[in-house]
Design an enzyme around this catalytic site. Sequence first.
Site, PDB file in Angstrom:
ATOM      1  N   ARG A   1      75.184  39.906  77.922  1.00  0.00           N
ATOM      2  CA  ARG A   1      74.595  40.193  78.956  1.00  0.00           C
ATOM      3  C   ARG A   1      74.857  40.846  79.452  1.00  0.00           C
ATOM      4  NH1 ARG A   1      71.359  37.616  77.514  1.00  0.00           N
ATOM      5  NH2 ARG A   1      70.757  35.500  78.354  1.00  0.00           N
TER       6      ARG A   1
ATOM      7  N   HIS B   1      65.612  44.644  77.726  1.00  0.00           N
ATOM      8  CA  HIS B   1      66.250  43.412  77.237  1.00  0.00           C
ATOM      9  C   HIS B   1      65.261  42.360  75.778  1.00  0.00           C
ATOM     10  CE1 HIS B   1      68.002  38.933  77.629  1.00  0.00           C
ATOM     11  NE2 HIS B   1      68.314  39.548  76.529  1.00  0.00           N
TER      12      HIS B   1
ATOM     13  N   GLN C   1      67.737  42.296  85.943  1.00  0.00           N
ATOM     14  CA  GLN C   1      66.742  42.810  85.610  1.00  0.00           C
ATOM     15  C   GLN C   1      65.175  42.141  86.080  1.00  0.00           C
ATOM     16  OE1 GLN C   1      68.423  42.173  80.747  1.00  0.00           O
ATOM     17  NE2 GLN C   1      66.792  40.989  81.340  1.00  0.00           N
TER      18      GLN C   1
ATOM     19  N   ASN D   1      66.706  32.139  68.685  1.00  0.00           N
ATOM     20  CA  ASN D   1      66.299  33.889  68.589  1.00  0.00           C
ATOM     21  C   ASN D   1      67.995  33.967  68.733  1.00  0.00           C
ATOM     22  OD1 ASN D   1      67.620  33.879  71.471  1.00  0.00           O
ATOM     23  ND2 ASN D   1      66.119  34.723  72.209  1.00  0.00           N
TER      24      ASN D   1
HETATM   25  P1  NDP Z   1      76.854  29.794  70.229  1.00  0.00           P
HETATM   26  O1  NDP Z   1      76.442  28.815  71.701  1.00  0.00           O
HETATM   27  O2  NDP Z   1      76.195  29.105  69.350  1.00  0.00           O
HETATM   28  O3  NDP Z   1      77.573  30.607  70.917  1.00  0.00           O
HETATM   29  C1  NDP Z   1      78.959  31.222  72.445  1.00  0.00           C
HETATM   30  C2  NDP Z   1      80.211  31.836  71.049  1.00  0.00           C
HETATM   31  O4  NDP Z   1      80.286  32.166  72.321  1.00  0.00           O
HETATM   32  C3  NDP Z   1      80.750  29.676  71.431  1.00  0.00           C
HETATM   33  O5  NDP Z   1      81.332  30.740  70.270  1.00  0.00           O
HETATM   34  C4  NDP Z   1      81.989  29.991  72.843  1.00  0.00           C
HETATM   35  O6  NDP Z   1      83.020  29.792  71.514  1.00  0.00           O
HETATM   36  C5  NDP Z   1      81.683  31.389  72.614  1.00  0.00           C
HETATM   37  N1  NDP Z   1      82.677  31.594  74.147  1.00  0.00           N
HETATM   38  C6  NDP Z   1      82.581  31.458  74.684  1.00  0.00           C
HETATM   39  N2  NDP Z   1      83.326  31.768  76.232  1.00  0.00           N
HETATM   40  C7  NDP Z   1      84.127  32.580  75.257  1.00  0.00           C
HETATM   41  C8  NDP Z   1      85.363  33.547  76.018  1.00  0.00           C
HETATM   42  N3  NDP Z   1      85.789  32.838  77.231  1.00  0.00           N
HETATM   43  N4  NDP Z   1      85.873  33.809  75.331  1.00  0.00           N
HETATM   44  C9  NDP Z   1      85.271  34.317  73.482  1.00  0.00           C
HETATM   45  N5  NDP Z   1      84.310  32.990  73.592  1.00  0.00           N
HETATM   46  C10 NDP Z   1      83.830  32.475  74.140  1.00  0.00           C
HETATM   47  O7  NDP Z   1      75.416  30.782  71.874  1.00  0.00           O
HETATM   48  P2  NDP Z   1      74.673  32.035  71.106  1.00  0.00           P
HETATM   49  O8  NDP Z   1      75.289  32.727  70.331  1.00  0.00           O
HETATM   50  O9  NDP Z   1      72.878  31.708  70.270  1.00  0.00           O
HETATM   51  O10 NDP Z   1      74.604  33.108  71.693  1.00  0.00           O
HETATM   52  C11 NDP Z   1      75.238  34.176  73.372  1.00  0.00           C
HETATM   53  C12 NDP Z   1      75.176  34.498  74.326  1.00  0.00           C
HETATM   54  O11 NDP Z   1      74.224  35.349  73.937  1.00  0.00           O
HETATM   55  C13 NDP Z   1      74.500  33.782  74.943  1.00  0.00           C
HETATM   56  O12 NDP Z   1      75.431  32.966  75.823  1.00  0.00           O
HETATM   57  C14 NDP Z   1      73.328  35.085  75.363  1.00  0.00           C
HETATM   58  O13 NDP Z   1      73.980  35.250  76.724  1.00  0.00           O
HETATM   59  C15 NDP Z   1      73.044  35.911  74.266  1.00  0.00           C
HETATM   60  N6  NDP Z   1      71.411  36.244  74.171  1.00  0.00           N
HETATM   61  C16 NDP Z   1      71.228  36.818  74.117  1.00  0.00           C
HETATM   62  C17 NDP Z   1      69.430  36.931  73.655  1.00  0.00           C
HETATM   63  C18 NDP Z   1      69.196  38.461  74.071  1.00  0.00           C
HETATM   64  O14 NDP Z   1      67.744  38.083  73.873  1.00  0.00           O
HETATM   65  N7  NDP Z   1      69.625  39.971  74.175  1.00  0.00           N
HETATM   66  C19 NDP Z   1      69.210  36.267  73.529  1.00  0.00           C
HETATM   67  C20 NDP Z   1      69.869  35.122  72.420  1.00  0.00           C
HETATM   68  C21 NDP Z   1      71.664  34.706  73.176  1.00  0.00           C
HETATM   69  P3  NDP Z   1      83.449  28.260  71.546  1.00  0.00           P
HETATM   70  O15 NDP Z   1      82.028  27.043  71.880  1.00  0.00           O
HETATM   71  O16 NDP Z   1      83.912  28.017  70.531  1.00  0.00           O
HETATM   72  O17 NDP Z   1      84.533  27.294  72.718  1.00  0.00           O
END
Ligand code: NDP
Length: 384
Positions: A285, A333, A314, A147
Amino acid sequence: MAKIICVLYDDPIDGMPKIYARDDLPKVETYADGQKLPTPNGIDFQPGELLGSVSGELGLRKYLEGHGHELIVTSSKDGEDSVLDRELHDAEIVISQPFWPAYMTAERISKAPKLKMIVTAGIGSDHTDLAAASNHNITVAEVTYCNSISVAEHVVMMILGLVRNYIPSYQWVIKDGWNIADCVARSYDVEGMHVGTVAAGRIGLAVLRRLKPFDMHLHYFDRHRLPVSVEQELNLHWHPNVEDMVKVCDVVTINCPLHHETENLFDAALLGKMKRGAYIVNTARGKIVDRDAVVAALESGQLAGYAGDVWYPQPAPVDHPWRKMPHHGMTPHISGTSLSAQARYAAGTREILECYFEGRPIRDEYLIVDKGGLAGVGARSYSK
Ligand code: NDP
Protein backbone atom coordinates in the site's frame (compact mmCIF):
# COMPACT_ATOMS: atom_id res chain seq x y z
CA MET A 1 -34.58 -7.09 -2.57
CA ALA A 2 -31.15 -5.58 -2.15
CA LYS A 3 -29.44 -2.69 -3.85
CA ILE A 4 -25.80 -3.40 -4.65
CA ILE A 5 -23.30 -0.74 -5.74
CA CYS A 6 -20.27 -2.05 -7.55
CA VAL A 7 -17.44 0.46 -8.07
CA LEU A 8 -15.07 -0.60 -10.85
CA TYR A 9 -12.34 1.03 -12.91
CA ASP A 10 -13.07 2.54 -16.30
CA ASP A 11 -13.19 0.46 -19.47
CA PRO A 12 -10.17 0.60 -21.83
CA ILE A 13 -10.08 3.92 -23.73
CA ASP A 14 -10.76 2.07 -27.00
CA GLY A 15 -13.64 0.09 -25.54
CA MET A 16 -13.89 -3.47 -24.31
CA PRO A 17 -11.58 -5.97 -26.08
CA LYS A 18 -13.20 -7.72 -29.02
CA ILE A 19 -10.54 -10.38 -29.01
CA TYR A 20 -8.11 -11.38 -26.29
CA ALA A 21 -4.36 -12.05 -26.52
CA ARG A 22 -4.87 -15.64 -25.36
CA ASP A 23 -7.69 -18.12 -25.77
CA ASP A 24 -7.76 -19.59 -22.28
CA LEU A 25 -6.31 -19.50 -18.78
CA PRO A 26 -4.24 -22.25 -17.21
CA LYS A 27 -6.22 -24.21 -14.65
CA VAL A 28 -5.06 -23.61 -11.08
CA GLU A 29 -6.37 -26.39 -8.82
CA THR A 30 -5.54 -25.15 -5.30
CA TYR A 31 -3.53 -22.41 -3.65
CA ALA A 32 -0.08 -23.20 -2.23
CA ASP A 33 -1.33 -23.65 1.35
CA GLY A 34 -4.15 -25.97 0.30
CA GLN A 35 -6.90 -23.32 0.45
CA LYS A 36 -9.65 -23.98 -2.08
CA LEU A 37 -10.21 -21.60 -4.97
CA PRO A 38 -13.60 -19.83 -5.01
CA THR A 39 -16.53 -22.22 -5.19
CA PRO A 40 -19.63 -20.28 -6.34
CA ASN A 41 -22.62 -22.29 -7.48
CA GLY A 42 -22.09 -20.85 -10.94
CA ILE A 43 -20.43 -18.10 -12.96
CA ASP A 44 -21.75 -16.06 -15.86
CA PHE A 45 -18.46 -15.16 -17.48
CA GLN A 46 -15.68 -16.76 -19.45
CA PRO A 47 -12.45 -16.87 -17.39
CA GLY A 48 -9.96 -14.63 -19.17
CA GLU A 49 -12.47 -11.88 -19.98
CA LEU A 50 -11.98 -8.33 -18.69
CA LEU A 51 -14.27 -8.32 -15.64
CA GLY A 52 -12.79 -5.61 -13.41
CA SER A 53 -13.88 -2.62 -15.51
CA VAL A 54 -17.35 -1.12 -15.59
CA SER A 55 -18.65 -3.11 -18.57
CA GLY A 56 -17.21 -6.34 -17.14
CA GLU A 57 -19.42 -5.88 -14.04
CA LEU A 58 -17.46 -8.67 -12.31
CA GLY A 59 -19.80 -10.94 -14.22
CA LEU A 60 -22.49 -10.34 -11.57
CA ARG A 61 -25.46 -8.74 -13.36
CA LYS A 62 -27.25 -11.87 -14.56
CA TYR A 63 -26.98 -13.54 -11.17
CA LEU A 64 -28.04 -10.50 -9.12
CA GLU A 65 -30.85 -9.32 -11.38
CA GLY A 66 -32.00 -12.91 -11.79
CA HIS A 67 -32.65 -12.90 -8.05
CA GLY A 68 -34.48 -9.58 -8.22
CA HIS A 69 -31.71 -7.40 -6.86
CA GLU A 70 -30.70 -3.99 -8.18
CA LEU A 71 -27.10 -3.65 -9.40
CA ILE A 72 -25.50 -0.27 -10.00
CA VAL A 73 -22.05 -0.36 -11.58
CA THR A 74 -20.01 2.81 -11.76
CA SER A 75 -16.48 4.18 -11.78
CA SER A 76 -17.69 7.44 -10.24
CA LYS A 77 -16.53 7.23 -6.64
CA ASP A 78 -14.91 10.50 -5.52
CA GLY A 79 -16.05 14.07 -5.23
CA GLU A 80 -19.26 15.58 -3.95
CA ASP A 81 -21.54 14.42 -6.71
CA SER A 82 -20.15 10.93 -7.32
CA VAL A 83 -22.59 8.17 -8.27
CA LEU A 84 -21.38 6.26 -5.21
CA ASP A 85 -22.37 9.11 -2.89
CA ARG A 86 -25.66 9.65 -4.65
CA GLU A 87 -26.68 5.99 -4.49
CA LEU A 88 -25.28 5.03 -1.10
CA HIS A 89 -28.22 6.13 1.07
CA ASP A 90 -30.24 2.93 0.50
CA ALA A 91 -27.54 0.48 -0.58
CA GLU A 92 -27.20 -2.86 1.17
CA ILE A 93 -23.87 -3.94 -0.31
CA VAL A 94 -20.91 -2.01 -1.71
CA ILE A 95 -18.30 -3.87 -3.77
CA SER A 96 -15.04 -2.36 -4.97
CA GLN A 97 -11.52 -3.37 -5.89
CA PRO A 98 -8.36 -2.00 -4.22
CA PHE A 99 -7.14 -0.88 -7.67
CA TRP A 100 -9.99 1.65 -7.83
CA PRO A 101 -11.11 1.74 -4.23
CA ALA A 102 -14.41 3.04 -2.96
CA TYR A 103 -13.04 4.77 0.13
CA MET A 104 -15.64 3.67 2.69
CA THR A 105 -14.91 6.26 5.35
CA ALA A 106 -16.75 6.60 8.66
CA GLU A 107 -18.61 9.55 7.15
CA ARG A 108 -19.81 7.55 4.15
CA ILE A 109 -20.75 4.60 6.35
CA SER A 110 -22.81 6.88 8.59
CA LYS A 111 -24.77 8.01 5.51
CA ALA A 112 -25.70 4.44 4.57
CA PRO A 113 -28.12 3.18 7.22
CA LYS A 114 -29.08 0.07 5.20
CA LEU A 115 -25.50 -1.00 4.50
CA LYS A 116 -24.88 -4.59 5.61
CA MET A 117 -21.78 -5.69 3.72
CA ILE A 118 -18.69 -4.22 2.05
CA VAL A 119 -16.87 -6.59 -0.27
CA THR A 120 -13.32 -6.15 -1.51
CA ALA A 121 -13.07 -7.90 -4.85
CA GLY A 122 -9.39 -8.56 -4.26
CA ILE A 123 -7.23 -8.43 -1.14
CA GLY A 124 -6.67 -5.55 1.30
CA SER A 125 -9.65 -3.82 2.88
CA ASP A 126 -7.78 -0.79 4.26
CA HIS A 127 -9.89 1.49 2.03
CA THR A 128 -12.75 0.71 4.41
CA ASP A 129 -12.77 2.23 7.89
CA LEU A 130 -12.85 -1.13 9.67
CA ALA A 131 -13.68 0.38 13.06
CA ALA A 132 -16.67 2.22 11.61
CA ALA A 133 -17.80 -0.95 9.85
CA SER A 134 -17.54 -2.85 13.16
CA ASN A 135 -19.49 -0.16 14.99
CA HIS A 136 -22.30 -0.31 12.42
CA ASN A 137 -22.32 -4.12 12.41
CA ILE A 138 -21.34 -4.23 8.75
CA THR A 139 -19.60 -7.33 7.45
CA VAL A 140 -16.37 -6.72 5.51
CA ALA A 141 -15.15 -9.56 3.32
CA GLU A 142 -12.39 -9.99 0.76
CA VAL A 143 -11.28 -12.77 -1.56
CA THR A 144 -8.19 -13.98 0.26
CA TYR A 145 -5.46 -15.52 -1.91
CA CYS A 146 -7.20 -14.66 -5.20
CA ASN A 147 -4.33 -12.51 -6.46
CA SER A 148 -1.45 -13.19 -4.07
CA ILE A 149 0.55 -15.05 -6.72
CA SER A 150 -0.29 -12.40 -9.32
CA VAL A 151 1.29 -9.81 -7.01
CA ALA A 152 4.28 -12.01 -6.19
CA GLU A 153 5.00 -12.34 -9.91
CA HIS A 154 4.78 -8.55 -10.32
CA VAL A 155 7.21 -8.06 -7.42
CA VAL A 156 9.77 -10.40 -8.99
CA MET A 157 9.34 -8.63 -12.33
CA MET A 158 9.89 -5.24 -10.69
CA ILE A 159 12.95 -6.35 -8.72
CA LEU A 160 14.56 -7.65 -11.91
CA GLY A 161 13.38 -4.58 -13.83
CA LEU A 162 14.96 -2.16 -11.37
CA VAL A 163 18.21 -3.98 -10.69
CA ARG A 164 18.85 -4.77 -14.37
CA ASN A 165 17.71 -1.27 -15.46
CA TYR A 166 15.11 -2.69 -17.84
CA ILE A 167 12.76 0.28 -18.34
CA PRO A 168 15.41 2.89 -19.29
CA SER A 169 17.00 0.33 -21.63
CA TYR A 170 13.64 -0.33 -23.29
CA GLN A 171 13.17 3.42 -23.69
CA TRP A 172 16.47 3.67 -25.64
CA VAL A 173 14.99 1.22 -28.13
CA ILE A 174 11.83 3.29 -28.46
CA LYS A 175 14.01 6.39 -28.98
CA ASP A 176 15.75 4.54 -31.88
CA GLY A 177 18.99 4.35 -29.87
CA TRP A 178 21.58 1.62 -29.34
CA ASN A 179 23.07 3.28 -26.27
CA ILE A 180 24.52 0.29 -24.50
CA ALA A 181 26.67 2.26 -22.06
CA ASP A 182 23.71 4.42 -21.05
CA CYS A 183 21.66 1.28 -20.44
CA VAL A 184 24.23 -0.64 -18.42
CA ALA A 185 25.68 2.20 -16.33
CA ARG A 186 23.01 1.31 -13.72
CA SER A 187 22.57 -2.39 -14.47
CA TYR A 188 23.48 -5.21 -12.06
CA ASP A 189 22.77 -8.91 -11.48
CA VAL A 190 20.55 -9.95 -8.58
CA GLU A 191 22.63 -13.07 -7.99
CA GLY A 192 24.27 -12.87 -4.57
CA MET A 193 22.23 -9.84 -3.47
CA HIS A 194 20.38 -9.83 -0.14
CA VAL A 195 16.62 -9.44 -0.51
CA GLY A 196 14.23 -9.01 2.40
CA THR A 197 10.47 -8.94 2.65
CA VAL A 198 8.51 -6.96 5.20
CA ALA A 199 5.93 -9.66 6.04
CA ALA A 200 6.08 -13.24 4.86
CA GLY A 201 2.39 -13.93 4.40
CA ARG A 202 0.96 -15.30 1.20
CA ILE A 203 2.62 -12.75 -1.07
CA GLY A 204 5.87 -12.27 0.88
CA LEU A 205 6.56 -15.99 1.10
CA ALA A 206 5.64 -16.53 -2.57
CA VAL A 207 8.14 -13.80 -3.51
CA LEU A 208 10.88 -15.47 -1.46
CA ARG A 209 10.13 -18.85 -3.05
CA ARG A 210 10.31 -17.35 -6.53
CA LEU A 211 13.59 -15.55 -5.83
CA LYS A 212 15.33 -18.60 -4.37
CA PRO A 213 16.38 -19.97 -7.80
CA PHE A 214 18.11 -16.64 -8.52
CA ASP A 215 20.64 -17.49 -5.79
CA MET A 216 19.79 -14.45 -3.71
CA HIS A 217 20.18 -14.42 0.09
CA LEU A 218 16.66 -14.38 1.55
CA HIS A 219 15.55 -12.38 4.62
CA TYR A 220 12.21 -11.63 6.21
CA PHE A 221 10.67 -9.66 9.03
CA ASP A 222 7.23 -10.65 10.28
CA ARG A 223 5.37 -10.53 13.59
CA HIS A 224 5.17 -14.32 13.53
CA ARG A 225 7.99 -16.62 12.45
CA LEU A 226 7.46 -19.10 9.65
CA PRO A 227 7.71 -22.81 10.49
CA VAL A 228 11.29 -24.00 10.97
CA SER A 229 10.85 -26.39 8.04
CA VAL A 230 10.13 -23.43 5.70
CA GLU A 231 13.03 -21.39 7.08
CA GLN A 232 15.35 -24.33 6.50
CA GLU A 233 13.98 -25.20 3.06
CA LEU A 234 14.58 -21.66 1.76
CA ASN A 235 17.55 -20.85 4.01
CA LEU A 236 15.70 -17.81 5.37
CA HIS A 237 17.09 -15.27 7.79
CA TRP A 238 14.42 -13.90 10.14
CA HIS A 239 14.89 -10.45 11.69
CA PRO A 240 13.15 -9.38 14.90
CA ASN A 241 12.52 -5.86 13.56
CA VAL A 242 12.44 -4.05 10.28
CA GLU A 243 15.51 -1.85 10.98
CA ASP A 244 17.64 -4.92 11.53
CA MET A 245 16.59 -6.31 8.16
CA VAL A 246 16.82 -3.22 5.96
CA LYS A 247 20.41 -2.51 7.12
CA VAL A 248 21.68 -5.65 5.40
CA CYS A 249 19.44 -5.80 2.32
CA ASP A 250 20.16 -4.70 -1.24
CA VAL A 251 16.49 -5.14 -2.14
CA VAL A 252 13.49 -4.70 0.16
CA THR A 253 9.99 -5.75 -0.82
CA ILE A 254 6.99 -4.63 1.22
CA ASN A 255 4.17 -7.16 1.60
CA CYS A 256 2.32 -6.30 4.83
CA PRO A 257 -1.21 -4.94 5.19
CA LEU A 258 -1.73 -1.24 5.85
CA HIS A 259 -2.79 -0.59 9.43
CA HIS A 260 -1.66 1.74 12.19
CA GLU A 261 1.57 -0.22 12.84
CA THR A 262 2.65 -0.11 9.20
CA GLU A 263 1.41 3.32 8.05
CA ASN A 264 4.43 5.52 7.22
CA LEU A 265 6.78 2.72 8.31
CA PHE A 266 9.31 3.67 5.62
CA ASP A 267 9.89 7.26 6.70
CA ALA A 268 13.08 9.30 6.16
CA ALA A 269 14.65 7.78 9.28
CA LEU A 270 14.14 4.16 8.15
CA LEU A 271 15.16 4.94 4.56
CA GLY A 272 18.33 6.49 6.01
CA LYS A 273 19.17 3.18 7.72
CA MET A 274 19.08 1.23 4.46
CA LYS A 275 22.24 0.40 2.50
CA ARG A 276 23.07 3.21 0.07
CA GLY A 277 21.88 2.16 -3.34
CA ALA A 278 19.20 -0.25 -2.12
CA TYR A 279 15.99 -0.84 -4.07
CA ILE A 280 12.43 -0.91 -2.73
CA VAL A 281 9.49 -2.66 -4.34
CA ASN A 282 6.19 -1.89 -2.67
CA THR A 283 3.06 -3.57 -3.95
CA ALA A 284 1.39 -3.51 -0.52
CA ARG A 285 0.00 0.00 0.00
CA GLY A 286 1.24 3.50 -0.83
CA LYS A 287 0.74 4.83 2.68
CA ILE A 288 3.29 2.36 4.12
CA VAL A 289 6.00 4.66 2.79
CA ASP A 290 6.47 8.40 3.20
CA ARG A 291 5.77 9.77 -0.28
CA ASP A 292 8.21 12.68 -0.18
CA ALA A 293 10.94 10.81 1.69
CA VAL A 294 11.02 8.26 -1.14
CA VAL A 295 11.45 11.04 -3.71
CA ALA A 296 14.28 12.60 -1.64
CA ALA A 297 16.03 9.23 -1.21
CA LEU A 298 15.96 8.61 -4.98
CA GLU A 299 17.24 12.10 -5.69
CA SER A 300 20.11 11.79 -3.20
CA GLY A 301 21.09 8.29 -4.33
CA GLN A 302 20.24 6.72 -0.98
CA LEU A 303 17.81 4.56 -2.97
CA ALA A 304 18.91 3.25 -6.38
CA GLY A 305 15.36 2.52 -7.42
CA TYR A 306 11.74 2.34 -6.29
CA ALA A 307 8.93 0.42 -7.93
CA GLY A 308 5.50 -0.78 -7.08
CA ASP A 309 1.91 -0.27 -8.06
CA VAL A 310 0.31 1.21 -4.97
CA TRP A 311 -0.25 4.94 -4.47
CA TYR A 312 -2.27 7.22 -2.29
CA PRO A 313 -4.84 8.32 -3.23
CA GLN A 314 -5.96 6.13 -6.09
CA PRO A 315 -6.22 7.07 -8.86
CA ALA A 316 -3.02 9.10 -8.33
CA PRO A 317 -3.39 12.77 -9.33
CA VAL A 318 -1.45 13.88 -12.41
CA ASP A 319 0.93 15.93 -10.26
CA HIS A 320 1.78 13.03 -7.93
CA PRO A 321 5.59 13.33 -7.49
CA TRP A 322 6.14 9.60 -8.01
CA ARG A 323 5.20 9.98 -11.68
CA LYS A 324 8.34 12.05 -12.35
CA MET A 325 10.84 10.98 -9.65
CA PRO A 326 14.15 9.51 -10.89
CA HIS A 327 14.85 5.78 -11.20
CA HIS A 328 11.32 4.57 -10.59
CA GLY A 329 9.45 1.71 -12.18
CA MET A 330 5.91 2.44 -11.04
CA THR A 331 2.80 1.06 -12.67
CA PRO A 332 -0.78 1.99 -11.86
CA HIS A 333 -2.30 -0.43 -9.35
CA ILE A 334 -2.43 -3.47 -11.61
CA SER A 335 -0.46 -6.33 -10.08
CA GLY A 336 -3.48 -8.03 -8.56
CA THR A 337 -5.86 -7.49 -11.46
CA SER A 338 -4.40 -9.55 -14.28
CA LEU A 339 -7.10 -11.31 -16.28
CA SER A 340 -6.08 -14.47 -14.43
CA ALA A 341 -6.68 -12.80 -11.05
CA GLN A 342 -9.97 -11.25 -12.17
CA ALA A 343 -11.46 -14.66 -12.92
CA ARG A 344 -10.65 -15.77 -9.35
CA TYR A 345 -11.85 -12.70 -7.51
CA ALA A 346 -15.01 -12.34 -9.61
CA ALA A 347 -15.84 -15.96 -8.70
CA GLY A 348 -14.93 -15.27 -5.06
CA THR A 349 -17.16 -12.21 -4.95
CA ARG A 350 -20.01 -14.30 -6.37
CA GLU A 351 -19.37 -16.94 -3.70
CA ILE A 352 -19.53 -14.29 -0.95
CA LEU A 353 -22.79 -12.89 -2.37
CA GLU A 354 -24.35 -16.34 -2.68
CA CYS A 355 -23.48 -17.07 0.96
CA TYR A 356 -24.89 -13.73 2.08
CA PHE A 357 -28.19 -14.08 0.22
CA GLU A 358 -28.64 -17.76 1.04
CA GLY A 359 -27.87 -17.25 4.73
CA ARG A 360 -24.81 -19.52 4.60
CA PRO A 361 -21.64 -18.62 6.49
CA ILE A 362 -18.97 -16.80 4.52
CA ARG A 363 -15.67 -18.67 4.74
CA ASP A 364 -13.52 -17.58 7.68
CA GLU A 365 -10.66 -16.99 5.30
CA TYR A 366 -12.72 -14.30 3.52
CA LEU A 367 -13.96 -12.48 6.63
CA ILE A 368 -12.26 -9.27 7.78
CA VAL A 369 -14.98 -7.76 10.00
CA ASP A 370 -18.09 -9.56 11.20
CA LYS A 371 -20.53 -9.28 14.09
CA GLY A 372 -19.01 -6.05 15.35
CA GLY A 373 -15.30 -6.92 15.36
CA LEU A 374 -12.31 -8.16 13.40
CA ALA A 375 -13.03 -11.72 12.31
CA GLY A 376 -11.59 -14.62 10.35
CA VAL A 377 -8.46 -13.73 8.40
CA GLY A 378 -8.96 -10.08 9.39
CA ALA A 379 -8.35 -10.89 13.04
CA ARG A 380 -4.88 -12.11 12.13
CA SER A 381 -3.83 -9.66 9.43
CA TYR A 382 -5.14 -6.38 10.87
CA SER A 383 -4.58 -4.72 14.22
CA LYS A 384 -7.39 -3.21 16.28
P1 NDP B 1 -1.39 -12.13 4.22
O1 NDP B 1 -2.45 -11.85 5.23
O2 NDP B 1 -1.18 -13.52 3.74
O3 NDP B 1 0.00 -11.62 4.75
C1 NDP B 1 0.18 -10.44 5.46
C2 NDP B 1 1.35 -10.64 6.38
O4 NDP B 1 1.66 -9.38 6.96
C3 NDP B 1 1.07 -11.61 7.51
O5 NDP B 1 2.12 -12.57 7.54
C4 NDP B 1 1.10 -10.72 8.74
O6 NDP B 1 1.70 -11.31 9.82
C5 NDP B 1 2.04 -9.63 8.29
N1 NDP B 1 1.94 -8.42 9.08
C6 NDP B 1 0.85 -7.78 9.51
N2 NDP B 1 1.20 -6.70 10.22
C7 NDP B 1 2.54 -6.66 10.24
C8 NDP B 1 3.48 -5.80 10.83
N3 NDP B 1 3.09 -4.75 11.57
N4 NDP B 1 4.78 -6.05 10.66
C9 NDP B 1 5.17 -7.14 9.94
N5 NDP B 1 4.34 -8.00 9.36
C10 NDP B 1 3.03 -7.76 9.50
O7 NDP B 1 -1.72 -11.17 3.00
P2 NDP B 1 -1.17 -11.18 1.51
O8 NDP B 1 0.26 -11.62 1.52
O9 NDP B 1 -2.11 -11.91 0.61
O10 NDP B 1 -1.28 -9.63 1.17
C11 NDP B 1 -0.50 -8.67 1.86
C12 NDP B 1 -0.91 -7.28 1.48
O11 NDP B 1 -0.58 -7.06 0.11
C13 NDP B 1 -2.42 -7.01 1.55
O12 NDP B 1 -2.82 -6.64 2.85
C14 NDP B 1 -2.58 -5.87 0.59
O13 NDP B 1 -2.35 -4.64 1.26
C15 NDP B 1 -1.46 -6.09 -0.42
N6 NDP B 1 -1.99 -6.57 -1.70
C16 NDP B 1 -1.74 -5.84 -2.81
C17 NDP B 1 -2.25 -6.21 -4.03
C18 NDP B 1 -1.94 -5.45 -5.27
O14 NDP B 1 -2.64 -5.61 -6.26
N7 NDP B 1 -0.91 -4.62 -5.29
C19 NDP B 1 -3.13 -7.39 -4.17
C20 NDP B 1 -3.21 -8.18 -2.94
C21 NDP B 1 -2.71 -7.74 -1.76
P3 NDP B 1 1.02 -12.30 10.85
O15 NDP B 1 -0.17 -12.89 10.18
O16 NDP B 1 2.15 -13.24 11.06
O17 NDP B 1 0.67 -11.45 12.02
